[in-house]
Design a protein around this motif. Structure first.
Motif, PDB file in Angstrom:
ATOM      1  N   ARG A 345       0.838  -1.206   0.000  1.00  0.00           N
ATOM      2  CA  ARG A 345       0.000   0.000   0.000  1.00  0.00           C
ATOM      3  C   ARG A 345       0.870   1.251   0.000  1.00  0.00           C
ATOM      4  O   ARG A 345       0.542   2.254  -0.641  1.00  0.00           O
ATOM      5  CB  ARG A 345      -0.962   0.009   1.195  1.00  0.00           C
ATOM      6  CG  ARG A 345      -1.985   1.146   1.098  1.00  0.00           C
ATOM      7  CD  ARG A 345      -3.074   1.035   2.132  1.00  0.00           C
ATOM      8  NE  ARG A 345      -2.582   1.288   3.481  1.00  0.00           N
ATOM      9  CZ  ARG A 345      -3.367   1.386   4.557  1.00  0.00           C
ATOM     10  NH1 ARG A 345      -4.680   1.213   4.428  1.00  0.00           N
ATOM     11  NH2 ARG A 345      -2.858   1.598   5.746  1.00  0.00           N
ATOM     12  N   ALA A 346       1.991   1.188   0.714  1.00  0.00           N
ATOM     13  CA  ALA A 346       2.923   2.315   0.701  1.00  0.00           C
ATOM     14  C   ALA A 346       3.410   2.586  -0.721  1.00  0.00           C
ATOM     15  O   ALA A 346       3.504   3.744  -1.154  1.00  0.00           O
ATOM     16  CB  ALA A 346       4.105   2.031   1.624  1.00  0.00           C
ATOM     17  N   TYR A 362       5.003   2.573   5.883  1.00  0.00           N
ATOM     18  CA  TYR A 362       6.297   1.928   6.095  1.00  0.00           C
ATOM     19  C   TYR A 362       6.672   1.938   7.579  1.00  0.00           C
ATOM     20  O   TYR A 362       7.221   0.959   8.099  1.00  0.00           O
ATOM     21  CB  TYR A 362       7.387   2.607   5.260  1.00  0.00           C
ATOM     22  CG  TYR A 362       7.575   1.977   3.901  1.00  0.00           C
ATOM     23  CD1 TYR A 362       7.933   0.630   3.788  1.00  0.00           C
ATOM     24  CD2 TYR A 362       7.416   2.710   2.726  1.00  0.00           C
ATOM     25  CE1 TYR A 362       8.117   0.037   2.545  1.00  0.00           C
ATOM     26  CE2 TYR A 362       7.595   2.116   1.467  1.00  0.00           C
ATOM     27  CZ  TYR A 362       7.935   0.778   1.397  1.00  0.00           C
ATOM     28  OH  TYR A 362       8.107   0.184   0.174  1.00  0.00           O
ATOM     29  N   ARG A 363       6.360   3.034   8.256  1.00  0.00           N
ATOM     30  CA  ARG A 363       6.655   3.096   9.695  1.00  0.00           C
ATOM     31  C   ARG A 363       5.818   2.093  10.478  1.00  0.00           C
ATOM     32  O   ARG A 363       6.310   1.441  11.407  1.00  0.00           O
ATOM     33  CB  ARG A 363       6.403   4.520  10.214  1.00  0.00           C
ATOM     34  CG  ARG A 363       7.538   5.479   9.892  1.00  0.00           C
ATOM     35  CD  ARG A 363       7.241   6.876  10.375  1.00  0.00           C
ATOM     36  NE  ARG A 363       8.388   7.769  10.181  1.00  0.00           N
ATOM     37  CZ  ARG A 363       8.313   9.089  10.188  1.00  0.00           C
ATOM     38  NH1 ARG A 363       7.124   9.686  10.357  1.00  0.00           N
ATOM     39  NH2 ARG A 363       9.402   9.825  10.009  1.00  0.00           N
ATOM     40  N   GLU A 364       4.561   1.963  10.091  1.00  0.00           N
ATOM     41  CA  GLU A 364       3.688   0.988  10.765  1.00  0.00           C
ATOM     42  C   GLU A 364       4.195  -0.430  10.541  1.00  0.00           C
ATOM     43  O   GLU A 364       4.195  -1.251  11.461  1.00  0.00           O
ATOM     44  CB  GLU A 364       2.253   1.129  10.254  1.00  0.00           C
ATOM     45  CG  GLU A 364       1.260   0.252  10.997  1.00  0.00           C
ATOM     46  CD  GLU A 364      -0.168   0.421  10.517  1.00  0.00           C
ATOM     47  OE1 GLU A 364      -1.003  -0.453  10.840  1.00  0.00           O
ATOM     48  OE2 GLU A 364      -0.464   1.414   9.812  1.00  0.00           O
ATOM     49  N   GLU A 377      14.693   0.257   3.679  1.00  0.00           N
ATOM     50  CA  GLU A 377      14.989   0.919   2.408  1.00  0.00           C
ATOM     51  C   GLU A 377      13.755   1.624   1.848  1.00  0.00           C
ATOM     52  O   GLU A 377      13.851   2.729   1.302  1.00  0.00           O
ATOM     53  CB  GLU A 377      15.509  -0.112   1.403  1.00  0.00           C
ATOM     54  CG  GLU A 377      16.884  -0.666   1.769  1.00  0.00           C
ATOM     55  CD  GLU A 377      17.320  -1.793   0.848  1.00  0.00           C
ATOM     56  OE1 GLU A 377      16.508  -2.184  -0.033  1.00  0.00           O
ATOM     57  OE2 GLU A 377      18.456  -2.304   1.008  1.00  0.00           O
ATOM     58  N   GLY A 378      12.598   0.978   1.988  1.00  0.00           N
ATOM     59  CA  GLY A 378      11.358   1.586   1.504  1.00  0.00           C
ATOM     60  C   GLY A 378      11.023   2.857   2.247  1.00  0.00           C
ATOM     61  O   GLY A 378      10.623   3.866   1.641  1.00  0.00           O
ATOM     62  N   GLY A 460      14.171   9.048  -4.725  1.00  0.00           N
ATOM     63  CA  GLY A 460      14.160  10.128  -3.745  1.00  0.00           C
ATOM     64  C   GLY A 460      15.295  11.109  -3.880  1.00  0.00           C
ATOM     65  O   GLY A 460      15.582  11.883  -2.967  1.00  0.00           O
ATOM     66  N   GLU A 461      15.980  11.109  -5.036  1.00  0.00           N
ATOM     67  CA  GLU A 461      17.119  12.010  -5.247  1.00  0.00           C
ATOM     68  C   GLU A 461      16.851  12.876  -6.474  1.00  0.00           C
ATOM     69  O   GLU A 461      16.438  12.388  -7.522  1.00  0.00           O
ATOM     70  CB  GLU A 461      18.381  11.175  -5.464  1.00  0.00           C
ATOM     71  CG  GLU A 461      19.612  11.992  -5.772  1.00  0.00           C
ATOM     72  CD  GLU A 461      20.819  11.111  -6.098  1.00  0.00           C
ATOM     73  OE1 GLU A 461      21.741  11.622  -6.759  1.00  0.00           O
ATOM     74  OE2 GLU A 461      20.811   9.930  -5.710  1.00  0.00           O
TER      75      GLU A 461
END
Length: 499
Positions: A345-346, A362-364, A377-378, A460-461
């Motif tokens: 889902r992320a 991702y934190r969950e 990494e995600g 992300g860069e």
């Protein structure tokens, strides 16, 4: 003359009788096998091989010794010892019984048989053996101890069955723990405890009891079928298939086992095929297979949950982000701690450029598996994308999705480039705003049409951010599209050369 005929007949009969005796002795030598020397050789070899731990070879020699001398009680006793060393207590029992029949006062055999019977839960027969030993040897400590255990076991068995009769599975399980400790070879006690574990919602423990129970009965099809059903309910379709096949090995015409076998085999085939399609990146076909799985088995929650999870994964891979979020969210409600669903889902949120939600998922997921490298990494990538989106998001600049192909990107770029062409504006303020927009549009096109730069941005860069450029980004002058350099002053004359 009559008397002569009688004498002749008598002589013939005597000769025939002697011939029969000789033939009987010869046949006994051929079929009954072995001389005392040969028997002693087999016994000696059996002793040596048993001492060396070569049990199968030792057993072979003891077989030969028994065949050579079926009246020797010690030979039966020694073969029983090999059977016990091999864990074949059921095979040892007939040999011990034969040894006792040949020598009723052979206390070692009777004590050994009593121990086996006790472990099998046959308290009455075990008690008779221990009492027989004590009758001839009143001071035998082992017989006293085992007789006490037999009495304790009988009482515990009664209490366990009484609790089960009253529907008290908690007490039944408690009683059976001690029962099984005293009689680990008793299939009935294990099957009873397995039944209670199922009622208490502990199928794993039931499996642990039923697995040895299948080996403790000669034909335990019921236990194999129950094991297969339990594995099936837990989603372990391969183990389920293996167990029901064991049932059919015992009786290929068993109706219950065959019906269950067909059901498990059909579903297992679909699940395996779906995973194979995923490994081949044929996600739409895998999606269809898992939808079929849900229709085939709507009654076992595991398979619906698994199908939802994998459909969620397939939709992300197919870049169907909005649909993926819906299915993944439904799957997440079913399995809140499933890290794969949260991960997928992320990824769907990232496709939708909803980076904050991606970071949350991702934190969950990390709360349930902090050591997972893929989740680390995600999360790192989602956080970078979130940070980047607060600066410059090339997808948003062009108004395209993260799954847009090169053709869609160029089309969007052309449209916006024409819209924000500085020549379209008159005032200095408008021209400066157009220049800024135009630079962003050109940068977006440059990054998103270059596979290497786009991959960096998706990770992300920002490949055009000076902070991310190694070596200071020095080098030649930058080429801008249409022959336009937004940093030069003067009049603007644009010549469009669309790639």
């Amino acid at each position: 003359m009559e008397s002569g005929r009688r004498r002749g007949l008598s002589s013939v009969l005597s000769s025939l009788s002697l011939l029969c005796v000789v033939l009987d002795l010869q046949l006994d030598g051929v079929l009954g096998g072995a001389t005392p020397v040969e028997i002693e050789h087999h016994l000696e070899m059996g002793r040596k091989l048993l001492a060396a731990g070569q049990l199968a070879e030792a057993l072979s020699h003891y077989h030969s010794a028994v065949e050579g001398d079926s009246k020797n009680y010690l030979t039966y006793y020694k073969r029983a010892a090999v059977f016990l060393a091999m864990g074949k207590s059921k095979s040892a029992l007939p040999d011990l019984t034969q040894a006792i029949q040949l020598k009723p006062d052979f206390l070692a055999a009777r004590l050994q048989r009593g121990n086996i019977l006790l472990k099998q839960g046959s308290t009455q027969e075990a008690t008779e053996d221990f009492q027989a030993v004590l009758k001839r040897s009143p001071d035998n400590e082992e017989a006293h101890d085992q007789l006490h255990k037999a009495s304790e076991l009988e009482l515990l068995q009664e209490e366990a069955h009484d609790a089960h009769h009253h529907g008290d599975c908690v007490t039944t399980v408690k009683m059976l723990e001690r029962v099984i400790a005293l009689s680990p070879w008793d299939p009935e006690s294990r099957e009873l405890r397995a039944e209670c574990y199922i009622k208490l919602g502990e199928p794993r423990k039931a499996i642990m009891d039923l697995t040895p129970a299948t080996r403790l009965r000669a034909d335990n099809r019921a236990a194999f079928l129950k094991l297969s059903q339990l594995h099936y309910s837990l989603g372990e379709h391969h183990d389920s298939l293996n167990q029901v096949r064991e049932c059919l090995k015992l009786d290929q015409d068993d109706k219950e086992c065959f019906a269950h076998y067909k059901q498990v085999k059909k579903l297992s085939k679909q699940l395996d095929a779906a995973e194979e399609l995923i490994s081949e990146q044929r996600y739409q076909e895998a999606f269809d297979k898992y939808e079929l799985v849900m229709r085939m088995e709507p009654n076992v929650q595991f398979y619906t949950n698994k199908a939802k999870e994998r459909i969620c994964f397939c939709l992300v891979k197919m870049k169907s982000a909005e649909k993926a979020v819906d299915i993944c969210s439904e799957a997440h409600q079913r399995e809140p701690q499933n890290i794969h669903i949260l991960r997928d889902r992320a990824e769907a949120y990232i496709l939708l450029q909803e980076y904050e939600k991606a970071v949350e998922d991702y934190r969950e997921a990390q709360e349930f598996d902090q050591e997972n490298q893929e989740l680390r990494e995600g999360l790192d990538r989602a956080q970078k994308l979130l940070k980047l989106s607060r600066k410059r998001d090339y997808y948003k600049i062009l108004g395209v999705s993260r799954s847009a192909n090169k053709q869609e990107i160029i089309k969007a770029y052309r449209k916006l480039a024409q819209q924000w062409h500085p020549d379209n504006f008159q005032s200095e303020t408008e021209k400066k705003e157009a220049e800024k927009k135009f630079i962003d549009i050109a940068s977006a096109k440059e990054v998103l049409t270059n596979p290497e730069m786009r991959q960096k941005f998706d990770s992300g860069e920002d490949p055009l951010d000076p902070e991310n450029q190694q070596g200071g980004g020095g080098g030649g002058a930058r080429e801008w599209p249409f022959g336009f350099d937004p940093f030069e002053g003067g009049d603007f004359h644009f010549k469009f050369h669309y790639n």
